[in-house]
Scaffold this active site. Structure first.
Site, short mmCIF file in Angstrom:
data_model
loop_
_atom_site.label_atom_id
_atom_site.label_comp_id
_atom_site.label_asym_id
_atom_site.label_seq_id
_atom_site.Cartn_x
_atom_site.Cartn_y
_atom_site.Cartn_z
N ARG A 98 9.76 1.83 -2.16
CA ARG A 98 9.35 0.46 -1.85
C ARG A 98 10.06 -0.62 -2.68
NH1 ARG A 98 4.63 -1.13 -2.90
NH2 ARG A 98 4.33 -2.48 -1.09
N GLU A 145 -8.02 0.48 10.88
CA GLU A 145 -7.27 1.65 10.40
C GLU A 145 -6.62 1.35 9.04
OE1 GLU A 145 -3.28 0.95 13.01
OE2 GLU A 145 -5.09 1.55 14.07
N PRO A 146 -7.44 1.05 8.04
CA PRO A 146 -6.88 0.83 6.71
C PRO A 146 -6.20 2.10 6.20
CG PRO A 146 -9.18 0.14 6.82
CD PRO A 146 -8.90 0.95 8.04
N GLY A 180 -4.23 -3.72 7.11
CA GLY A 180 -3.95 -5.00 6.47
C GLY A 180 -4.83 -5.33 5.28
N ARG A 238 -3.63 1.61 3.05
CA ARG A 238 -3.36 1.19 1.67
C ARG A 238 -4.66 1.02 0.88
NH1 ARG A 238 1.25 -1.73 0.51
NH2 ARG A 238 1.29 -2.42 2.69
N CYS A 296 22.96 7.75 -8.01
CA CYS A 296 24.23 7.03 -8.09
C CYS A 296 24.24 5.84 -7.13
CB CYS A 296 25.40 7.97 -7.78
SG CYS A 296 25.55 9.31 -8.97
N GLU A 297 23.28 4.96 -7.28
CA GLU A 297 23.15 3.73 -6.51
C GLU A 297 22.59 2.66 -7.44
OE1 GLU A 297 24.12 3.31 -3.45
OE2 GLU A 297 24.41 5.41 -2.84
#
Length: 422
Positions: free
Chosen positions: A314, A276-277, A234, A279, A344-345
């Site tokens: 993301r 447990e970082p 977090g 990011r 193709c989206e």
């Protein structure tokens, strides 16, 4: 990342050189930045609570080279699946340096998890009877949903609270640990998912207090000692220019103070404090280098690049922001331009409007910031667009740490029945 004149470099290597040598799109990580990020967290929390241990949530960036960097720095591995446990073992981690935090586990997950000898961190009380059918772990933890969660990167990644799929309801925590104790489990820990990308330092002691109230009462009533309490990850990083960064020292100081206060309040033997970082370690230490291949003048100006939602999922998944630089043109006049990939989206049109250099043209290199966490690990094959290469930079040195996929990788493990070949 830094600028040398108007040219962008990662470490000491110009992105033009990296793109020429390894192609685009390309994930690039800065080893020195990862180590610096780890030490910053370690020093901050250890200063206020010396019995402190960190794990790396492998799901954020599962390249063995990256996991090895953090292993060298002293991190264990938090694993969401059996294959992540195998990856941890592959880089030399095992036993109580690995925590298995999968959710909605199958019987095979449970059996292989037990065989691995790692810390079992169960996501729900309902899994315990199935676990006990196959064996009894040396140490058992439960993931607790403290009833409150927060996210700076969208509701879809709010990992605690009433709308989250993770963790045991507070009303069932006592029953879970009682059942485990009665089954003969001797060693216990506790865990929660604090939140996602939180940059408010005061949130961490608040949510720590919620968890400690739940497990403190459990410890007191059942007479069990918690050897560790894992606050999850977090720790947030700023994604947008001008966004304030987390005051890490304040977060560490206030969290340690709350942790001690609650341990004393419930008469607990002081547990080890774990986090447990992921990011925070790797997010701002990774970039994607891409190339503009086409400019479309339609209802708006759109730059088509080889960075699509298959490369970086993301933004399409939950609207996340990643800042984009254009090599050699950052000081030029700007205008609103859209940016998309080659799929193709229409969700691949992942930047609808952004102030980018007005002279943006075919052949330009773009650099996507803060791509080290939940970047490559969430990439996928689609439209025959295959996963990119990964490169690790250490000062003036660059090394390939994952080869670019090719057509053989696309058809690997596929089989065509003989009657379809005639």
């Amino acid at each position: 990342m830094k600028f040398i004149g108007d040219q962008i470099a990662i470490g000491e290597i110009p992105v033009t050189q990296l793109a020429e040598q390894y192609g685009t799109p390309l994930y690039v990580y800065d080893e020195q930045k990862i180590r610096k990020n780890f030490r910053k967290v370690s020093n901050a929390f250890s200063k206020y609570y010396p019995d402190f241990k960190m794990f790396f949530a492998v799901k954020a960036c599962n390249n063995p080279a990256i996991v090895n960097i953090l292993r060298q720095e002293g991190a264990g591995a938090d694993c969401a699946s059996v294959n992540e446990i195998l990856l941890a073992k592959y880089v030399g981690l095992g036993g109580e340096n690995v925590m298995f935090s999968g959710n909605f586990l199958s019987d095979d997950d449970i059996k292989q998890g037990l065989e691995s000898g790692v810390i079992f961190n169960l996501d729900d009380i309902s899994i315990l009877p199935r676990l006990l059918k196959f064996g009894k772990p040396e140490m058992l933890s439960f993931r607790v949903n403290p009833g409150y969660g927060k996210s700076n990167v969208g509701e879809y990644v709010t990992n605690a609270g009433p709308n989250a799929k993770f963790g045991i309801h507070p009303d069932k925590v006592l029953d879970a640990y009682r059942m485990a104790k009665e089954a003969g489990v001797k060693r216990f820990g506790a865990h929660m998912m604090t939140g996602s990308c939180i940059t408010d330092a005061e949130y961490f002691p608040f949510v720590t207090g919620l968890l400690m109230d739940i497990i403190g009462k459990t410890s007191k009533e059942l007479g069990i000692d918690f050897e560790f309490v894992d606050l999850g990850g977090g720790l947030g990083i700023p994604y947008k220019p001008g966004e304030p960064a987390l005051d890490l020292d304040k977060a560490a100081s206030l969290t340690a103070e709350m942790f001690r206060k609650k341990s004393e309040e419930y008469g607990m033997k002081p547990p080890q404090l774990k986090m447990e970082p992921a990011r925070y370690f790797v997010g701002n230490a990774g970039w994607i280098i891409g190339r503009v291949h086409s400019i479309k003048e339609s209802y708006k100006k759109i730059a088509g690049t080889d960075v699509g939602m298959n490369t970086l999922a993301r933004p399409a998944m939950y609207g996340s922001y990643h800042h984009i630089y254009v090599n050699g043109k950052e000081n030029e006049p700007r205008k609103s331009i859209g940016l998309c990939g080659q799929l193709c989206e229409n969700t691949d049109f992942w930047v609808k409007e952004r102030d980018l250099p007005a002279s943006l043209a075919e052949g330009d290199l773009i650099v996507v910031e803060n791509a080290g966490a939940y970047g490559f690990g969430m990439s996928y094959q689609y439209n025959g667009r295959l996963r990119p290469a990964e490169v690790l930079v250490n000062g003036t040195q660059a090394e390939l740490i994952r080869a670019r996929e090719n057509f053989d990788d696309m058809i690997r493990h596929t089989f065509v029945p003989s009657h379809l070949k005639s």
